[in-house]
Design a protein around this motif. Structure first.
Motif, short mmCIF file in Angstrom:
data_model
loop_
_atom_site.label_atom_id
_atom_site.label_comp_id
_atom_site.label_asym_id
_atom_site.label_seq_id
_atom_site.Cartn_x
_atom_site.Cartn_y
_atom_site.Cartn_z
N LEU A 102 16.41 -6.00 -31.99
CA LEU A 102 17.31 -6.07 -30.83
C LEU A 102 17.54 -7.51 -30.39
O LEU A 102 18.65 -7.90 -30.06
N PHE A 103 16.48 -8.30 -30.38
CA PHE A 103 16.60 -9.67 -29.90
C PHE A 103 17.26 -10.58 -30.94
O PHE A 103 18.13 -11.40 -30.61
N VAL A 104 16.87 -10.46 -32.20
CA VAL A 104 17.35 -11.38 -33.23
C VAL A 104 18.71 -10.95 -33.77
O VAL A 104 19.65 -11.75 -33.81
N PHE A 105 18.82 -9.69 -34.18
CA PHE A 105 20.03 -9.27 -34.88
C PHE A 105 21.13 -8.78 -33.94
O PHE A 105 22.30 -9.05 -34.16
N ALA A 106 20.76 -8.06 -32.87
CA ALA A 106 21.78 -7.54 -31.95
C ALA A 106 22.16 -8.58 -30.89
O ALA A 106 23.06 -8.33 -30.09
N GLN A 107 21.46 -9.69 -30.87
CA GLN A 107 21.72 -10.79 -29.94
C GLN A 107 21.68 -10.34 -28.47
O GLN A 107 22.42 -10.84 -27.65
N LEU A 108 20.76 -9.39 -28.16
CA LEU A 108 20.57 -8.99 -26.77
C LEU A 108 19.67 -10.02 -26.09
O LEU A 108 18.94 -10.77 -26.74
N SER A 109 19.71 -10.04 -24.78
CA SER A 109 18.87 -11.00 -24.06
C SER A 109 17.40 -10.63 -24.24
O SER A 109 17.05 -9.50 -24.59
N LEU A 110 16.55 -11.59 -23.99
CA LEU A 110 15.11 -11.39 -24.12
C LEU A 110 14.63 -10.28 -23.21
O LEU A 110 13.88 -9.39 -23.62
N LEU A 111 15.07 -10.28 -21.96
CA LEU A 111 14.63 -9.28 -21.00
C LEU A 111 15.10 -7.88 -21.38
O LEU A 111 14.32 -6.93 -21.33
N SER A 113 15.93 -6.75 -24.40
CA SER A 113 15.22 -6.33 -25.62
C SER A 113 13.80 -5.89 -25.30
O SER A 113 13.31 -4.88 -25.81
N LEU A 114 13.14 -6.64 -24.42
CA LEU A 114 11.78 -6.31 -24.01
C LEU A 114 11.74 -4.99 -23.24
O LEU A 114 10.87 -4.15 -23.47
N LEU A 115 12.68 -4.79 -22.33
CA LEU A 115 12.73 -3.55 -21.55
C LEU A 115 13.00 -2.33 -22.43
O LEU A 115 12.40 -1.27 -22.22
N ILE A 118 9.68 -1.66 -24.52
CA ILE A 118 8.60 -1.14 -23.67
C ILE A 118 8.96 0.25 -23.16
O ILE A 118 8.10 1.14 -23.09
N GLY A 119 10.22 0.47 -22.81
CA GLY A 119 10.65 1.79 -22.36
C GLY A 119 10.48 2.85 -23.43
O GLY A 119 10.08 3.98 -23.15
N THR A 120 10.80 2.49 -24.67
CA THR A 120 10.62 3.43 -25.78
C THR A 120 9.15 3.78 -25.97
O THR A 120 8.79 4.95 -26.15
#
Length: 147
Positions: A102-111, A113-115, A118-120
């Motif tokens: 999510l963070f590297v390939f989908a270019q989502l923000s750090l927060l 991607s982390l949420l 962790i939610g999953t």
């Protein structure tokens, strides 16, 4: 059971005068092997006064799973230590496996991607907690059923 001191065959308490196998007179003379009824010595009912062990609760396993499930806490509570360590490692790998793409390939923000990661994990651990609640034949590490 007593044995004949001449031939070594097993005798009953009725054979104290003559051995039925070899005919030896008084085969139990000098032998002090009294038998006991083993069922009189062993209680079929568990004596609760001897042990202060309290069975583990399914509700507490659910709470540990819902709140601290990613650490393996419900398995540590149930005295399954190796499973708890494996669960912690699996959560780290699954969480990283969701976070990194999510963070590297989908270019989502750090927060974000982390949420999501962790939610999953939180949802997976709540499902595990509901498994602890619904399964009525689960045992803890000592082999006692959960109450």
């Amino acid at each position: 059971m007593p044995i004949c001191k001449n031939c070594g065959s097993r005798l009953t308490r009725f054979d104290k005068d003559v051995c039925p196998v070899c005919g030896f007179k008084k085969p139990l003379e000098g032998v002090s092997s009294d038998t006991i009824e083993i069922t009189a010595e062993i209680s079929a009912v568990k004596d609760d006064n001897k042990s202060s062990y309290k069975p583990k609760s399914r509700k507490m396993a659910f709470l540990y799973s819902a709140l601290l499930g990613f650490t393996g806490a419900p398995f540590y509570y149930l005295k399954y230590y190796m499973t708890g360590m494996i669960w912690l490692l699996a959560n780290l790998l699954v969480g990283g496996g969701i976070f990194v793409p999510l963070f590297v390939f989908a270019q989502l923000s750090l927060l974000l991607s982390l949420l999501i990661s962790i939610g999953t994990l939180y949802i997976l651990n709540i499902i595990l907690g509901f498994y602890f609640l619904s399964k009525h034949d689960l045992k803890d590490g000592r082999g006692e059923f959960l109450r």
